[in-house]
Design an enzyme around this catalytic site. Structure first.
Site, PDB file in Angstrom:
ATOM      1  N   ALA A  65       0.854  -1.184   0.000  1.00 51.46           N
ATOM      2  CA  ALA A  65       0.000   0.000   0.000  1.00 51.46           C
ATOM      3  C   ALA A  65       0.890   1.234   0.000  1.00 51.46           C
ATOM      4  O   ALA A  65       2.040   1.186   0.443  1.00 51.46           O
ATOM      5  CB  ALA A  65      -0.877  -0.017   1.243  1.00 51.46           C
ATOM      6  N   GLY A 108       0.576  -5.193   0.742  1.00 47.08           N
ATOM      7  CA  GLY A 108      -0.558  -5.279  -0.171  1.00 47.08           C
ATOM      8  C   GLY A 108      -0.172  -5.868  -1.525  1.00 47.08           C
ATOM      9  O   GLY A 108      -1.024  -6.445  -2.216  1.00 47.08           O
ATOM     10  N   GLU A 111      -0.389  -9.482  -1.046  1.00 46.62           N
ATOM     11  CA  GLU A 111      -1.818  -9.819  -0.913  1.00 46.62           C
ATOM     12  C   GLU A 111      -2.520  -9.784  -2.267  1.00 46.62           C
ATOM     13  O   GLU A 111      -3.399 -10.598  -2.548  1.00 46.62           O
ATOM     14  CB  GLU A 111      -2.477  -8.846   0.066  1.00 46.62           C
ATOM     15  CG  GLU A 111      -1.971  -9.046   1.489  1.00 46.62           C
ATOM     16  CD  GLU A 111      -2.430  -7.958   2.435  1.00 46.62           C
ATOM     17  OE1 GLU A 111      -2.125  -6.777   2.168  1.00 46.62           O
ATOM     18  OE2 GLU A 111      -3.087  -8.268   3.429  1.00 46.62           O
ATOM     19  N   GLU A 131       4.192  -5.437   7.146  1.00 45.74           N
ATOM     20  CA  GLU A 131       3.372  -4.423   7.828  1.00 45.74           C
ATOM     21  C   GLU A 131       3.718  -4.284   9.303  1.00 45.74           C
ATOM     22  O   GLU A 131       3.638  -3.204   9.879  1.00 45.74           O
ATOM     23  CB  GLU A 131       1.877  -4.771   7.686  1.00 45.74           C
ATOM     24  CG  GLU A 131       1.317  -4.599   6.288  1.00 45.74           C
ATOM     25  CD  GLU A 131       1.394  -5.854   5.443  1.00 45.74           C
ATOM     26  OE1 GLU A 131       2.239  -6.744   5.727  1.00 45.74           O
ATOM     27  OE2 GLU A 131       0.614  -5.952   4.481  1.00 45.74           O
TER      28      GLU A 131
HETATM   29  N1  CO8 Z   1       4.620   3.264  -0.315  1.00 43.47           N
HETATM   30  C1  CO8 Z   1       5.059   4.454  -0.782  1.00 43.47           C
HETATM   31  N2  CO8 Z   1       6.284   4.613  -1.343  1.00 43.47           N
HETATM   32  C2  CO8 Z   1       7.080   3.543  -1.400  1.00 43.47           C
HETATM   33  C3  CO8 Z   1       6.698   2.288  -0.936  1.00 43.47           C
HETATM   34  C4  CO8 Z   1       5.387   2.161  -0.373  1.00 43.47           C
HETATM   35  N3  CO8 Z   1       4.895   0.979   0.075  1.00 43.47           N
HETATM   36  N4  CO8 Z   1       7.700   1.400  -1.136  1.00 43.47           N
HETATM   37  C5  CO8 Z   1       8.694   2.102  -1.722  1.00 43.47           C
HETATM   38  N5  CO8 Z   1       8.320   3.393  -1.879  1.00 43.47           N
HETATM   39  C6  CO8 Z   1       9.118   4.479  -2.465  1.00 43.47           C
HETATM   40  C7  CO8 Z   1      10.228   4.915  -1.525  1.00 43.47           C
HETATM   41  O1  CO8 Z   1       9.729   5.814  -0.563  1.00 43.47           O
HETATM   42  C8  CO8 Z   1      11.189   5.560  -2.493  1.00 43.47           C
HETATM   43  O2  CO8 Z   1      10.711   6.831  -2.827  1.00 43.47           O
HETATM   44  P1  CO8 Z   1      11.758   8.071  -2.915  1.00 43.47           P
HETATM   45  O3  CO8 Z   1      12.710   7.694  -4.017  1.00 43.47           O
HETATM   46  O4  CO8 Z   1      10.873   9.239  -3.252  1.00 43.47           O
HETATM   47  O5  CO8 Z   1      12.427   8.138  -1.591  1.00 43.47           O
HETATM   48  C9  CO8 Z   1      11.049   4.695  -3.745  1.00 43.47           C
HETATM   49  O6  CO8 Z   1       9.795   4.005  -3.615  1.00 43.47           O
HETATM   50  C10 CO8 Z   1      12.144   3.649  -3.851  1.00 43.47           C
HETATM   51  O7  CO8 Z   1      12.156   2.910  -2.636  1.00 43.47           O
HETATM   52  P2  CO8 Z   1      13.520   2.673  -1.804  1.00 43.47           P
HETATM   53  O8  CO8 Z   1      14.466   3.803  -1.971  1.00 43.47           O
HETATM   54  O9  CO8 Z   1      13.120   2.329  -0.400  1.00 43.47           O
HETATM   55  O10 CO8 Z   1      14.084   1.379  -2.577  1.00 43.47           O
HETATM   56  P3  CO8 Z   1      15.013   0.225  -1.989  1.00 43.47           P
HETATM   57  O11 CO8 Z   1      15.389  -0.608  -3.173  1.00 43.47           O
HETATM   58  O12 CO8 Z   1      16.063   0.767  -1.109  1.00 43.47           O
HETATM   59  O13 CO8 Z   1      14.021  -0.651  -1.027  1.00 43.47           O
HETATM   60  C11 CO8 Z   1      11.993  -1.797  -0.502  1.00 43.47           C
HETATM   61  C12 CO8 Z   1      12.958  -1.348  -1.587  1.00 43.47           C
HETATM   62  C13 CO8 Z   1      12.652  -2.845   0.413  1.00 43.47           C
HETATM   63  C14 CO8 Z   1      10.781  -2.416  -1.183  1.00 43.47           C
HETATM   64  C15 CO8 Z   1      11.556  -0.597   0.377  1.00 43.47           C
HETATM   65  O14 CO8 Z   1      11.125   0.441  -0.496  1.00 43.47           O
HETATM   66  C16 CO8 Z   1      10.444  -0.876   1.336  1.00 43.47           C
HETATM   67  O15 CO8 Z   1      10.670  -1.476   2.377  1.00 43.47           O
HETATM   68  N6  CO8 Z   1       9.194  -0.439   1.005  1.00 43.47           N
HETATM   69  C17 CO8 Z   1       8.081  -0.548   1.871  1.00 43.47           C
HETATM   70  C18 CO8 Z   1       7.563  -1.972   1.936  1.00 43.47           C
HETATM   71  C19 CO8 Z   1       6.412  -2.088   2.903  1.00 43.47           C
HETATM   72  O16 CO8 Z   1       6.537  -1.852   4.088  1.00 43.47           O
HETATM   73  N7  CO8 Z   1       5.245  -2.472   2.388  1.00 43.47           N
HETATM   74  C20 CO8 Z   1       4.067  -2.654   3.167  1.00 43.47           C
HETATM   75  C21 CO8 Z   1       3.240  -1.429   3.103  1.00 43.47           C
HETATM   76  S1  CO8 Z   1       1.843  -1.509   4.193  1.00 43.47           S
HETATM   77  C22 CO8 Z   1       0.715  -2.421   3.324  1.00 43.47           C
HETATM   78  O17 CO8 Z   1       0.926  -2.843   2.218  1.00 43.47           O
HETATM   79  C23 CO8 Z   1      -0.551  -2.647   4.037  1.00 43.47           C
HETATM   80  C24 CO8 Z   1      -1.534  -3.366   3.136  1.00 43.47           C
HETATM   81  C25 CO8 Z   1      -2.830  -3.449   3.847  1.00 43.47           C
HETATM   82  C26 CO8 Z   1      -3.921  -3.217   2.903  1.00 43.47           C
HETATM   83  C27 CO8 Z   1      -3.865  -1.809   2.474  1.00 43.47           C
HETATM   84  C28 CO8 Z   1      -5.053  -1.452   1.695  1.00 43.47           C
HETATM   85  C29 CO8 Z   1      -4.914  -0.099   1.056  1.00 43.47           C
END
Ligand code: CO8
Length: 257
Positions: A65, A108, A111, A131
């Site tokens: 998400a 998500g 999922e 999450e």
């Molecule tokens: N949301 C928003 N932006 C994101 C997300 C995300 N989930 N994931 C990555 N980005 C963005 C980063 O902020 C970054 O943006 P910027 O360049 O502007 O700083 C860009 O994408 C690139 O990301 P990274 O620099 O972090 O890239 P890396 O290669 O270093 O890392 C990862 C990749 C490991 C995937 C890392 O980005 C990460 O951990 N992302 C978050 C993963 C996460 O926690 N996902 C779970 C989110 S919560 C969820 O999904 C709840 C679902 C429940 C249902 C929701 C219904 C709506």
């Protein structure tokens, strides 16, 4: 139709949807889910389409998400808008959907893959439910579909620790159907979708419905559903054509009726 966050194309009888927010690793914003749902509605209504492939980029299927959007929301916002409800559209598609996952499928994103009928993973794929590291829990079926797919031991490991697993482990535990080299991912998924789309559509839809039912019902009810659907296929011309073609040693000519 041109979308903001996805790219949609057709390959003969296969509908192909690519998630396309590269700067955010395909984070699932509300706009993206709206675009995805619109594209799914279109493919569902299109008789020329027999199966759908959902994919992302080489780097990410979807990183979850959109945390930037979610972080701003209060409990009342999220409750009053029944946040997440619209994500369920994918799970109600009647035509088979194959997730073709390369790179991250997290939160998500994992999922979303679990809502698909088949998951093909590139050898680069990484799956996870991180999450918990955000102070949240999976909100779009991750505690339920994942547990049914891989069992309690692995689901608890992923949901409680947020540990990411690679494609090989995902295949071993039953989260994915096949692992293929990254360069062949989309073509392999489209080929499998084309094969499904070339079969008898009523049989394919009933097969999907019967297997999906096993997630929601006790065994005896599931067996009954299967038997009723099996019986009903004898009302289709395709079933008789398929059996006749086998006996006559020729390819079947299915008419989807
Ligand atoms: N949301 C928003 N932006 C994101 C997300 C995300 N989930 N994931 C990555 N980005 C963005 C980063 O902020 C970054 O943006 P910027 O360049 O502007 O700083 C860009 O994408 C690139 O990301 P990274 O620099 O972090 O890239 P890396 O290669 O270093 O890392 C990862 C990749 C490991 C995937 C890392 O980005 C990460 O951990 N992302 C978050 C993963 C996460 O926690 N996902 C779970 C989110 S919560 C969820 O999904 C709840 C679902 C429940 C249902 C929701 C219904 C709506």
């Amino acid at each position: 139709m041109a979308y903001e966050t996805i790219i949609v194309e057709t390959r003969d009888a296969v509908g192909l949807i690519r998630l396309d927010r590269p700067k955010a690793l395909n984070a699932l914003s509300r706009q993206l889910i709206a675009d995805l749902n619109h594209a799914l509605d279109g493919f569902e209504a299109d008789d020329a389409i027999g199966a759908i492939v959902l994919t992302g980029s080489d780097k990410a299927f979807a990183a979850g998400a959109d945390i930037t959007e979610m972080q701003r929301l209060s409990y009342v916002d999220i409750f009053m808008h029944d946040f997440v409800a619209e994500w369920e559209r994918l799970s109600r598609v009647r035509k088979p959907v194959i997730a073709a996952v390369a790179g991250f499928a997290l939160g998500g994103g994992c999922e979303l893959a679990l809502m698909c009928d088949l998951v093909f993973a590139a050898d680069t794929a990484k799956f996870g439910q991180p999450e918990i590291t955000l102070g949240l829990i999976p909100g779009s079926g991750g505690t339920q579909r994942l547990t049914r797919a891989v069992g309690k031991a692995k689901a608890m490991d992923m949901v409680l620790t947020g540990r990411l697993i690679d494609a090989a482990e995902a295949e071993r535990i039953g989260l994915v159907s096949r692992v293929v080299p990254a360069a062949e991912l989309v073509e392999t998924a489209v080929a499998a979708a084309a094969k499904i789309a070339g079969l008898s559509r009523p049989a394919v839809l009933m097969a999907k419905e019967a297997v999906s039912r096993s997630f929601e019902t006790p065994l005896s009810d599931g067996i009954r559903t299967e038997r009723r659907l099996f019986h009903s296929l004898f009302a289709t011309e395709d079933a008789h054509e398929g059996m006749a073609a086998f006996l006559e040693k020729r390819p079947p000519a299915f008419q989807n009726r």
